[in-house]
Enzyme design. Structure first.
Site, PDB file in Angstrom:
ATOM      1  N   ASP A 125      45.588  79.575  57.382  1.00 37.21           N
ATOM      2  CA  ASP A 125      45.319  80.417  56.219  1.00 37.21           C
ATOM      3  C   ASP A 125      45.739  81.850  56.531  1.00 37.21           C
ATOM      4  O   ASP A 125      45.427  82.373  57.598  1.00 37.21           O
ATOM      5  CB  ASP A 125      43.834  80.365  55.874  1.00 37.21           C
ATOM      6  CG  ASP A 125      43.555  80.933  54.497  1.00 37.21           C
ATOM      7  OD1 ASP A 125      44.430  80.823  53.618  1.00 37.21           O
ATOM      8  OD2 ASP A 125      42.460  81.474  54.303  1.00 37.21           O
ATOM      9  N   HIS A 132      44.054  92.234  47.920  1.00 39.75           N
ATOM     10  CA  HIS A 132      42.889  91.544  48.482  1.00 39.75           C
ATOM     11  C   HIS A 132      42.491  92.169  49.819  1.00 39.75           C
ATOM     12  O   HIS A 132      41.311  92.447  50.060  1.00 39.75           O
ATOM     13  CB  HIS A 132      43.200  90.057  48.667  1.00 39.75           C
ATOM     14  CG  HIS A 132      42.135  89.304  49.411  1.00 39.75           C
ATOM     15  ND1 HIS A 132      40.906  89.001  48.871  1.00 39.75           N
ATOM     16  CD2 HIS A 132      42.111  88.821  50.682  1.00 39.75           C
ATOM     17  CE1 HIS A 132      40.178  88.347  49.763  1.00 39.75           C
ATOM     18  NE2 HIS A 132      40.875  88.227  50.870  1.00 39.75           N
ATOM     19  N   GLU A 198      38.588  81.363  46.972  1.00 38.53           N
ATOM     20  CA  GLU A 198      39.764  82.204  47.193  1.00 38.53           C
ATOM     21  C   GLU A 198      40.934  81.536  46.482  1.00 38.53           C
ATOM     22  O   GLU A 198      41.305  80.401  46.802  1.00 38.53           O
ATOM     23  CB  GLU A 198      40.057  82.388  48.685  1.00 38.53           C
ATOM     24  CG  GLU A 198      38.995  83.247  49.368  1.00 38.53           C
ATOM     25  CD  GLU A 198      39.416  83.803  50.725  1.00 38.53           C
ATOM     26  OE1 GLU A 198      40.295  83.198  51.369  1.00 38.53           O
ATOM     27  OE2 GLU A 198      38.846  84.834  51.132  1.00 38.53           O
ATOM     28  N   GLU A 200      44.525  80.804  46.001  1.00 36.49           N
ATOM     29  CA  GLU A 200      45.707  80.876  46.865  1.00 36.49           C
ATOM     30  C   GLU A 200      46.753  79.860  46.417  1.00 36.49           C
ATOM     31  O   GLU A 200      46.463  78.928  45.682  1.00 36.49           O
ATOM     32  CB  GLU A 200      45.333  80.563  48.325  1.00 36.49           C
ATOM     33  CG  GLU A 200      44.247  81.462  48.894  1.00 36.49           C
ATOM     34  CD  GLU A 200      44.083  81.356  50.402  1.00 36.49           C
ATOM     35  OE1 GLU A 200      45.040  80.927  51.076  1.00 36.49           O
ATOM     36  OE2 GLU A 200      42.998  81.695  50.893  1.00 36.49           O
ATOM     37  N   ASP A 230      40.396  78.193  48.860  1.00 41.73           N
ATOM     38  CA  ASP A 230      39.792  78.266  50.196  1.00 41.73           C
ATOM     39  C   ASP A 230      38.331  78.712  50.059  1.00 41.73           C
ATOM     40  O   ASP A 230      38.008  79.890  50.178  1.00 41.73           O
ATOM     41  CB  ASP A 230      40.587  79.269  51.029  1.00 41.73           C
ATOM     42  CG  ASP A 230      40.190  79.210  52.498  1.00 41.73           C
ATOM     43  OD1 ASP A 230      40.009  78.093  53.006  1.00 41.73           O
ATOM     44  OD2 ASP A 230      40.068  80.278  53.117  1.00 41.73           O
ATOM     45  N   ARG A 234      30.639  83.897  52.297  1.00 43.01           N
ATOM     46  CA  ARG A 234      30.806  85.294  52.719  1.00 43.01           C
ATOM     47  C   ARG A 234      29.710  85.748  53.677  1.00 43.01           C
ATOM     48  O   ARG A 234      29.955  86.600  54.543  1.00 43.01           O
ATOM     49  CB  ARG A 234      30.810  86.219  51.503  1.00 43.01           C
ATOM     50  CG  ARG A 234      31.894  85.917  50.490  1.00 43.01           C
ATOM     51  CD  ARG A 234      33.274  86.064  51.079  1.00 43.01           C
ATOM     52  NE  ARG A 234      34.299  85.736  50.082  1.00 43.01           N
ATOM     53  CZ  ARG A 234      35.580  85.608  50.373  1.00 43.01           C
ATOM     54  NH1 ARG A 234      36.009  85.749  51.628  1.00 43.01           N
ATOM     55  NH2 ARG A 234      36.444  85.296  49.435  1.00 43.01           N
ATOM     56  N   GLN A 237      30.453  84.259  57.017  1.00 44.05           N
ATOM     57  CA  GLN A 237      31.639  84.951  57.530  1.00 44.05           C
ATOM     58  C   GLN A 237      31.303  86.329  58.107  1.00 44.05           C
ATOM     59  O   GLN A 237      31.770  86.694  59.190  1.00 44.05           O
ATOM     60  CB  GLN A 237      32.651  85.099  56.390  1.00 44.05           C
ATOM     61  CG  GLN A 237      34.002  85.682  56.804  1.00 44.05           C
ATOM     62  CD  GLN A 237      35.007  85.713  55.644  1.00 44.05           C
ATOM     63  OE1 GLN A 237      34.722  85.246  54.545  1.00 44.05           O
ATOM     64  NE2 GLN A 237      36.183  86.246  55.905  1.00 44.05           N
ATOM     65  N   LYS A 250      34.652  79.024  56.648  1.00 41.86           N
ATOM     66  CA  LYS A 250      35.837  78.513  55.956  1.00 41.86           C
ATOM     67  C   LYS A 250      36.009  77.012  56.167  1.00 41.86           C
ATOM     68  O   LYS A 250      37.059  76.469  55.825  1.00 41.86           O
ATOM     69  CB  LYS A 250      37.084  79.210  56.517  1.00 41.86           C
ATOM     70  CG  LYS A 250      37.060  80.721  56.360  1.00 41.86           C
ATOM     71  CD  LYS A 250      37.428  81.140  54.953  1.00 41.86           C
ATOM     72  CE  LYS A 250      37.754  82.627  54.914  1.00 41.86           C
ATOM     73  NZ  LYS A 250      38.426  82.984  53.653  1.00 41.86           N
ATOM     74  N   THR A 254      38.453  73.060  51.731  1.00 42.34           N
ATOM     75  CA  THR A 254      39.562  73.747  51.085  1.00 42.34           C
ATOM     76  C   THR A 254      40.158  72.742  50.110  1.00 42.34           C
ATOM     77  O   THR A 254      40.561  71.652  50.521  1.00 42.34           O
ATOM     78  CB  THR A 254      40.616  74.185  52.118  1.00 42.34           C
ATOM     79  OG1 THR A 254      40.035  75.153  52.997  1.00 42.34           O
ATOM     80  CG2 THR A 254      41.839  74.785  51.448  1.00 42.34           C
ATOM     81  N   GLU A 360      35.551  90.098  45.331  1.00 42.02           N
ATOM     82  CA  GLU A 360      36.227  91.261  44.754  1.00 42.02           C
ATOM     83  C   GLU A 360      35.839  91.468  43.292  1.00 42.02           C
ATOM     84  O   GLU A 360      35.630  92.598  42.852  1.00 42.02           O
ATOM     85  CB  GLU A 360      37.744  91.086  44.845  1.00 42.02           C
ATOM     86  CG  GLU A 360      38.289  91.039  46.260  1.00 42.02           C
ATOM     87  CD  GLU A 360      39.706  90.499  46.288  1.00 42.02           C
ATOM     88  OE1 GLU A 360      39.868  89.270  46.439  1.00 42.02           O
ATOM     89  OE2 GLU A 360      40.652  91.300  46.120  1.00 42.02           O
TER      90      GLU A 360
END
Lengths: 419, 419
Positions: A125, A132, A198, A200, A230, A234, A237, A250, A254, A360
């Site tokens: 990844d 971002h 996420e 992607e 993904d 948070r 993380q 993570k 996915t 975000e």
């Protein structure tokens, strides 16, 4: 390039995601057919296992479409990739004499179950979206230190967990993990409270390499693209990621979309990476336009309620292309394999409504989103269904990716109870 | 437990690494025999493919020893692991009536080429040595910030690259990479100048799991252990590792020893993890002694010169066991697979001569080592052969791991020239 007309009528509708121009590859099954390779055309799937067995698609050597993955075909190389696409285009074209033979090999998409299209060899990844990286860096380290010093020089990436890659439609279980907030005395083990998406793109490596390869060679080795979500915890993380990067945050899942849109189908939509803020070293410089103009959208639907679009952006905002990422991946001599999957990194546009993660969009939970249903969201709640969608829009036709969907289920009551 | 005597005489010598007590599993070939599973006994290898085909080792169902990996056998589960070990112990014991049948299936180790013993599903590297983490942290961030805040609470790890795992004896090509020293204006692309080893143990996961598992379950799922050298380019690492962890610095190669020493063979050598500086959360607490008393040694031989021992330590100094690492690996629901490989993290003892990397031994290059040949070393030079060795020492017998060897070859002149 205009719409290519097919004798499969549903493929000719202006808004059809799977016209003859697209021909994306997937793995499907039905109650009567074991999982096998197929190609989407309109609202149908052409059964390539039977097409191969019947000799409609000439193949030399062993059957490559009978199994539940595209790896065997990808391993045959670019000439065969082009050969199959040319053959399918001819056979499925309006007026083709293949119609009689192929009609019997079409399966309604509505009757099919989709599976992972590839056996994922390894999953990497990246972190290649400028907006971002800046947004997340600002929240974690302040605006002045937002972009790490290396960010403009190398496409930063980390190895993910291939075993956690699942196909769109798979439910996602909210993970447990070790959490420690900035004001907590000590960590605790609990379900994640800041579970996120996420948005992607995933690039699929179709040819192996055993040493450093150029950006052009890397581009040539990419078989196609999928949508990729993904899922990210948070809070796990934030506590775990120093100094060796994200790990369990993570590793829950996915999700990828089931249809591989080939690099060949995306050719008309190539576009340049943005102007460089500092020059890249020679081995990472662009070898031509290697991003793609692909509209992307994220929706969130609370359980039993309608979906709200929470983000709209485009793959063309990325700072690094998948080709640059793959080239960087090989610099140290790292062997790459057929079936490696590369996540682009979260795709966030410059606007507030173009951000590819809830982190975000809600600015770390400080600015919750209000959905059409009146519900508010900072992060994902149990029962929420998150859907990514993507399409490249041509003149009178669409190269659709379909969707990448996942519904988040409540955390286990006790993660150490089996069954 | 005393030495178990075998009718294979060489297995009974006091210093033999592969007595009947050990029975490590590997994959070997000879000019006449394709790569297949075998077990070491003394200076011989028992050909398990032929033993299985001949019915000497009763197996139900498909042949599991004919292929070049132990994955198929591992997948059969713990009962079968115990059954095979019991059967081999009986057949190879002094006085066994299996001697006649088995004698014809023994291959001199000297005639065999060893291969990777498993198909590596995914590779994870941890950072579980207290001394190593403190030493490296001190060099990178100063003594006061040496240990990251999470370090005493979770076994920090990152996903490595399975495709880069090679068997002992494979030459290692010095990598190119992007480098930027603290006084450089901008990065450059050049061969690594600070190429290093990491002395580790590798734990091999022999059973799958699909959700969080306990430390006891994790211990039960570990099939065995190998020596592991996680080759590391410190200059590439320093520039790339923030914020998402090591990537290309660790992707050139990871070497493992060819013989899997089973958890069963190591039972007599179990020992406790050290006293906890802060209590671990319940899900990570020890379920019994899960480290092992294994003497470890590293030698360095410049090209054409004798080897010097540069480090001696023991696996029992680690803060976290492989069982704790594997349990942590599953907390988020991360699926684990048969053939997953977990690196322990660098094993450094408290003394200066017990450090498992040149980075620590030369203190970042400030205190170069002087070898017996008179040469000095801060990091690896071209032509150097690095050898890890390990053995658990019982009363009158040794459970040897053999060696994990790699010779570093010069970087490519131009990494983008093929062939």
């Amino acid at each position: 390039m205009p719409l290519l007309k097919s004798w499969v009528e549903s493929a000719n509708a202006a808004d059809c995601p799977f016209p003859l121009n697209n021909l994306p590859y997937g793995v499907f099954s039905t109650p009567d057919l074991s999982a096998r390779c197929g190609v989407a055309i309109g609202d149908m799937i052409l059964d390539l296992k039977r097409a191969e067995a019947d000799g409609v698609i000439a193949q030399s050597g062993a059957a490559v479409f009978a199994g539940p993955a595209w790896n065997a075909f990808m391993a045959l190389g670019r000439d065969r990739w082009a050969g199959l696409r040319n053959r399918l285009t001819a056979l499925l074209s309006d007026g083709s004499d293949g119609q009689t033979a192929l009609s019997a090999l079409l399966v309604p998409m509505a009757d099919a179950t989709m599976h992972l299209p590839i056996q994922v060899a390894e999953y990497t990844d990246f972190y290649a979206g400028r907006n971002h990286a800046f947004n997340v860096g600002t929240m974690f380290r302040g605006a002045e230190n937002a972009l790490p010093p290396n960010w403009l020089h190398i496409p930063i990436g980390y190895n993910g967990r291939a075993s956690s890659v699942v196909v769109s439609g798979t439910d996602i279980r909210r993970p447990w993990g070790q959490l420690k907030g900035p004001n907590d005395d000590r960590p605790r083990f609990a379900p994640s409270q800041r579970f996120d998406i996420e948005l992607e793109m995933g690039a699929i490596v179709g040819q192996p390499s055993s040493g450093p390869i150029t950006v052009q060679e890397a581009d040539d080795n990419i078989f196609g693209y999928v949508l990729l979500n993904d899922w990210s915890a948070r809070d796990i993380q934030a506590w775990e990621y120093q100094p060796l990067g994200p790990f369990q945050s993570k590793a829950t899942a996915t999700s990828i979309s089931p249809w591989i849109v080939t690099a060949a189908a995306l050719e008309p939509f190539r576009c340049d990476t943005p102007e460089r803020e500092v020059p890249l070293l020679a081995h990472l410089q662009d070898a031509g336009p290697a991003l793609f103009d692909i509209d992307l959208r994220v929706t969130l639907a609370p359980e039993g309620k309608a979906a709200t679009t929470i983000a709209e952006t485009n793959y063309n905002v990325m700072y690094y292309s998948a080709a640059q990422q793959l080239a960087h991946h090989t610099t140290s001599g790292c062997p790459m394999r057929v079936g490696d999957l590369l996540g682009s990194g979260t795709i966030s546009g410059p606007d507030k409504t173009a951000r590819g993660s809830l982190l975000e969009l809600s600015w770390g939970g400080k600015e919750p989103l209000t959905l059409d249903s009146g519900d508010t969201r900072s992060f994902i709640e149990d029962g929420d269904t998150l859907t990514l969608a993507g399409a490249a829009r041509g003149d009178g036709f669409t190269i659709g990716f379909g969707t990448c969907v996942g519904t988040v289920r409540p955390a286990l009551d006790d993660p150490y109870t089996r069954g």
